[in-house]
Write a protein that holds these residues in place. Structure first.
Motif, PDB file in Angstrom:
ATOM      1  N   ILE A 100      42.688  45.253  35.503  1.00 28.13           N
ATOM      2  CA  ILE A 100      41.044  45.148  36.575  1.00 28.13           C
ATOM      3  C   ILE A 100      40.707  44.390  37.723  1.00 28.13           C
ATOM      4  O   ILE A 100      40.235  44.320  38.382  1.00 28.13           O
ATOM      5  CB  ILE A 100      40.225  46.090  35.327  1.00 28.13           C
ATOM      6  CG1 ILE A 100      39.025  46.546  36.442  1.00 28.13           C
ATOM      7  CG2 ILE A 100      39.303  44.823  34.360  1.00 28.13           C
ATOM      8  CD1 ILE A 100      39.429  47.516  36.601  1.00 28.13           C
ATOM      9  N   HIS A 101      41.470  42.680  36.969  1.00 30.09           N
ATOM     10  CA  HIS A 101      40.678  41.499  37.507  1.00 30.09           C
ATOM     11  C   HIS A 101      41.233  41.510  38.427  1.00 30.09           C
ATOM     12  O   HIS A 101      40.514  41.430  40.284  1.00 30.09           O
ATOM     13  CB  HIS A 101      40.706  40.403  36.466  1.00 30.09           C
ATOM     14  CG  HIS A 101      42.352  39.935  36.702  1.00 30.09           C
ATOM     15  ND1 HIS A 101      42.813  41.314  35.197  1.00 30.09           N
ATOM     16  CD2 HIS A 101      42.915  39.192  36.400  1.00 30.09           C
ATOM     17  CE1 HIS A 101      43.965  40.672  35.126  1.00 30.09           C
ATOM     18  NE2 HIS A 101      44.308  39.503  35.907  1.00 30.09           N
ATOM     19  N   THR A 102      42.262  41.804  39.244  1.00 30.80           N
ATOM     20  CA  THR A 102      43.204  42.273  40.077  1.00 30.80           C
ATOM     21  C   THR A 102      42.539  43.322  41.201  1.00 30.80           C
ATOM     22  O   THR A 102      42.259  42.440  42.872  1.00 30.80           O
ATOM     23  CB  THR A 102      44.415  42.179  39.704  1.00 30.80           C
ATOM     24  OG1 THR A 102      45.598  41.940  38.585  1.00 30.80           O
ATOM     25  CG2 THR A 102      45.627  42.164  40.995  1.00 30.80           C
ATOM     26  N   LEU A 103      42.599  44.175  40.763  1.00 31.59           N
ATOM     27  CA  LEU A 103      41.900  45.324  41.444  1.00 31.59           C
ATOM     28  C   LEU A 103      40.048  44.767  42.428  1.00 31.59           C
ATOM     29  O   LEU A 103      39.969  44.846  42.950  1.00 31.59           O
ATOM     30  CB  LEU A 103      41.792  46.751  40.962  1.00 31.59           C
ATOM     31  CG  LEU A 103      41.567  48.058  41.105  1.00 31.59           C
ATOM     32  CD1 LEU A 103      41.506  48.009  42.502  1.00 31.59           C
ATOM     33  CD2 LEU A 103      40.867  48.806  40.463  1.00 31.59           C
TER      34      LEU A 103
ATOM     35  N   SER B 273      33.948  30.163  45.392  1.00 31.54           N
ATOM     36  CA  SER B 273      35.311  29.617  45.019  1.00 31.54           C
ATOM     37  C   SER B 273      34.357  29.025  44.067  1.00 31.54           C
ATOM     38  O   SER B 273      35.263  29.207  42.996  1.00 31.54           O
ATOM     39  CB  SER B 273      35.974  29.066  45.838  1.00 31.54           C
ATOM     40  OG  SER B 273      36.616  30.107  46.944  1.00 31.54           O
ATOM     41  N   ALA B 274      33.387  28.601  43.966  1.00 28.60           N
ATOM     42  CA  ALA B 274      32.944  27.624  43.060  1.00 28.60           C
ATOM     43  C   ALA B 274      32.561  28.273  42.241  1.00 28.60           C
ATOM     44  O   ALA B 274      32.991  27.935  40.530  1.00 28.60           O
ATOM     45  CB  ALA B 274      32.072  26.883  43.563  1.00 28.60           C
ATOM     46  N   PHE B 275      31.786  29.380  42.826  1.00 23.90           N
ATOM     47  CA  PHE B 275      30.756  30.404  41.642  1.00 23.90           C
ATOM     48  C   PHE B 275      32.018  31.146  40.365  1.00 23.90           C
ATOM     49  O   PHE B 275      32.088  31.401  39.371  1.00 23.90           O
ATOM     50  CB  PHE B 275      30.567  30.994  42.353  1.00 23.90           C
ATOM     51  CG  PHE B 275      29.605  31.941  40.922  1.00 23.90           C
ATOM     52  CD1 PHE B 275      28.327  31.912  40.740  1.00 23.90           C
ATOM     53  CD2 PHE B 275      29.500  33.740  41.086  1.00 23.90           C
ATOM     54  CE1 PHE B 275      27.712  32.813  39.564  1.00 23.90           C
ATOM     55  CE2 PHE B 275      29.149  34.649  40.343  1.00 23.90           C
ATOM     56  CZ  PHE B 275      27.984  34.142  40.051  1.00 23.90           C
TER      57      PHE B 275
ATOM     58  N   PHE C 244      35.886  31.370  35.373  1.00 28.65           N
ATOM     59  CA  PHE C 244      36.799  32.045  35.375  1.00 28.65           C
ATOM     60  C   PHE C 244      37.282  32.312  33.684  1.00 28.65           C
ATOM     61  O   PHE C 244      37.908  32.836  33.320  1.00 28.65           O
ATOM     62  CB  PHE C 244      37.820  30.973  36.166  1.00 28.65           C
ATOM     63  CG  PHE C 244      39.396  31.009  36.155  1.00 28.65           C
ATOM     64  CD1 PHE C 244      39.513  32.230  36.474  1.00 28.65           C
ATOM     65  CD2 PHE C 244      40.401  30.448  35.211  1.00 28.65           C
ATOM     66  CE1 PHE C 244      41.586  32.981  36.821  1.00 28.65           C
ATOM     67  CE2 PHE C 244      41.397  31.197  34.645  1.00 28.65           C
ATOM     68  CZ  PHE C 244      42.111  32.093  35.546  1.00 28.65           C
ATOM     69  N   GLY C 245      36.590  31.237  33.274  1.00 28.42           N
ATOM     70  CA  GLY C 245      36.526  30.871  31.526  1.00 28.42           C
ATOM     71  C   GLY C 245      37.299  32.334  29.900  1.00 28.42           C
ATOM     72  O   GLY C 245      37.648  33.108  30.076  1.00 28.42           O
ATOM     73  N   TRP C 246      36.022  32.922  31.017  1.00 26.78           N
ATOM     74  CA  TRP C 246      35.463  33.350  30.685  1.00 26.78           C
ATOM     75  C   TRP C 246      36.518  35.280  30.868  1.00 26.78           C
ATOM     76  O   TRP C 246      36.609  35.857  29.849  1.00 26.78           O
ATOM     77  CB  TRP C 246      34.306  34.846  30.730  1.00 26.78           C
ATOM     78  CG  TRP C 246      33.268  35.573  30.810  1.00 26.78           C
ATOM     79  CD1 TRP C 246      32.359  35.560  28.873  1.00 26.78           C
ATOM     80  CD2 TRP C 246      33.365  36.832  30.962  1.00 26.78           C
ATOM     81  NE1 TRP C 246      32.177  36.663  28.705  1.00 26.78           N
ATOM     82  CE2 TRP C 246      33.215  37.596  29.657  1.00 26.78           C
ATOM     83  CE3 TRP C 246      34.075  37.378  32.035  1.00 26.78           C
ATOM     84  CZ2 TRP C 246      32.760  39.538  29.579  1.00 26.78           C
ATOM     85  CZ3 TRP C 246      34.709  38.794  31.893  1.00 26.78           C
ATOM     86  CH2 TRP C 246      33.400  39.697  31.177  1.00 26.78           C
ATOM     87  N   TRP C 247      37.028  35.019  32.192  1.00 27.01           N
ATOM     88  CA  TRP C 247      37.778  36.184  32.741  1.00 27.01           C
ATOM     89  C   TRP C 247      38.906  36.211  31.716  1.00 27.01           C
ATOM     90  O   TRP C 247      40.022  36.783  31.880  1.00 27.01           O
ATOM     91  CB  TRP C 247      37.773  35.875  34.262  1.00 27.01           C
ATOM     92  CG  TRP C 247      36.620  36.623  34.949  1.00 27.01           C
ATOM     93  CD1 TRP C 247      35.429  36.134  35.619  1.00 27.01           C
ATOM     94  CD2 TRP C 247      36.416  37.969  35.189  1.00 27.01           C
ATOM     95  NE1 TRP C 247      34.867  37.306  35.105  1.00 27.01           N
ATOM     96  CE2 TRP C 247      34.744  37.900  35.791  1.00 27.01           C
ATOM     97  CE3 TRP C 247      37.220  39.684  34.872  1.00 27.01           C
ATOM     98  CZ2 TRP C 247      34.917  39.454  36.336  1.00 27.01           C
ATOM     99  CZ3 TRP C 247      36.036  40.533  35.719  1.00 27.01           C
ATOM    100  CH2 TRP C 247      35.513  40.863  35.968  1.00 27.01           C
TER     101      TRP C 247
ATOM    102  N   ILE D 174      42.342  38.388  31.524  1.00 27.48           N
ATOM    103  CA  ILE D 174      43.177  38.419  32.207  1.00 27.48           C
ATOM    104  C   ILE D 174      44.069  38.249  30.585  1.00 27.48           C
ATOM    105  O   ILE D 174      45.489  38.081  30.737  1.00 27.48           O
ATOM    106  CB  ILE D 174      43.345  36.898  33.108  1.00 27.48           C
ATOM    107  CG1 ILE D 174      42.046  37.284  33.810  1.00 27.48           C
ATOM    108  CG2 ILE D 174      44.610  36.667  33.035  1.00 27.48           C
ATOM    109  CD1 ILE D 174      41.990  35.655  34.746  1.00 27.48           C
ATOM    110  N   LYS D 175      43.608  37.046  29.841  1.00 29.76           N
ATOM    111  CA  LYS D 175      44.755  37.626  28.661  1.00 29.76           C
ATOM    112  C   LYS D 175      45.325  38.288  27.921  1.00 29.76           C
ATOM    113  O   LYS D 175      46.238  38.644  27.681  1.00 29.76           O
ATOM    114  CB  LYS D 175      44.176  36.550  27.487  1.00 29.76           C
ATOM    115  CG  LYS D 175      45.044  36.504  26.230  1.00 29.76           C
ATOM    116  CD  LYS D 175      43.746  35.254  25.431  1.00 29.76           C
ATOM    117  CE  LYS D 175      42.709  36.254  25.084  1.00 29.76           C
ATOM    118  NZ  LYS D 175      42.246  35.583  24.080  1.00 29.76           N
ATOM    119  N   ASN D 176      44.749  39.880  27.887  1.00 27.57           N
ATOM    120  CA  ASN D 176      45.059  41.397  27.846  1.00 27.57           C
ATOM    121  C   ASN D 176      45.399  41.885  28.787  1.00 27.57           C
ATOM    122  O   ASN D 176      45.802  43.272  28.048  1.00 27.57           O
ATOM    123  CB  ASN D 176      43.733  42.038  27.025  1.00 27.57           C
ATOM    124  CG  ASN D 176      42.975  40.696  26.113  1.00 27.57           C
ATOM    125  OD1 ASN D 176      43.821  40.145  24.898  1.00 27.57           O
ATOM    126  ND2 ASN D 176      41.117  40.871  26.117  1.00 27.57           N
TER     127      ASN D 176
END
Length: 227
Positions: A126-129, A171-173, A178-181, A186-188
């Motif tokens: 879903i993160h890619t979409l 990009s900085a935001f 990114f750690g949360w995502w 992403i991990k799942n």
């Protein structure tokens, strides 16, 4: 009254046509100075580290190619619907095809030697979409993708300079969150590597056939618009 207005309009148009075209300013001198500065900075980088100078020259060469070709991924997907032209889209397809052949050769040689297959195989989910939709909206508003924005900043387009500023802020935001995502989304998500799913021959030749199909579909779209 109407005849007088038409006469006045015709006289104005004739006066505009009769005006000599503005002479283009000769910029050869600026080009020579810029080339000298590029070479001087390359020599300076070479004195620090040879690889820095090589990267500098590669960056200059890529920037020149981008500027002359007007290469932009956003325009490649936008132009077929906006202007009916698929020239940039076909260029992107050819670039992907060349990259596919090169990377497949590198990866298969490592696989044949029993080594780990190189390359970053990222999970798709879903993160890619969501990322694609957000980036697509931003690219349309900005009028270009990352490469197109950088190229137009080099041409002193102020709107693209503003887009670059917010590109960096966004990009900085994103990097900050990114750690949360990665931990929660992403991990799942599954990481799909086609050779593992279809086998190397089918994945390689199937991808090539798909790209050829997209290329001829783009050609058909061009001819369809021209009729």
């Amino acid at each position: 009254m109407e005849q007088q207005a038409q006469t006045s309009l015709k006289s104005k148009l004739q006066s505009i046509k009769s005006k000599p075209a503005a002479k283009k300013k000769n910029q050869i001198g600026y080009g020579i100075v810029l080339l000298a500065l590029i070479i001087a900075f390359g020599v300076f980088l070479a004195n620090i580290k040879t690889m820095l100078a090589i990267r500098w020259m590669i960056g200059i060469a890529l920037g020149f190619v981008l500027q002359r070709s007007r290469f932009c991924f956003t325009a490649a997907t936008r132009d077929p619907f906006l202007t009916g032209s698929t020239s940039l889209l076909r260029a992107v397809i050819v670039a992907i095809l060349v990259a596919l052949i090169g990377f497949s050769a590198i990866q298969y040689s490592a696989f044949s030697a029993g080594k780990p297959v190189p390359g970053n195989i990222s999970p798709v989910g879903i993160h890619t979409l969501l990322g694609g939709i957000i980036f697509g909206i931003g690219a349309v508003i900005a009028g270009g993708c990352a490469s197109g924005t950088l190229m137009r900043v080099g041409e002193a387009y102020m709107m693209n300079l503003l887009a670059l500023v917010f590109f960096i802020i966004g990009s900085a935001f994103g990097a900050y969150h990114f750690g949360w995502w990665k931990a929660n989304v992403i991990k799942n998500s599954p990481a799909v590597f086609l050779p593992d799913v279809l086998g190397w021959p089918l994945a390689f030749f199937g991808s090539i056939l798909a790209l050829f199909g997209l290329y001829y579909l783009a050609l058909w779209w061009d001819y369809r618009k021209a009729e």
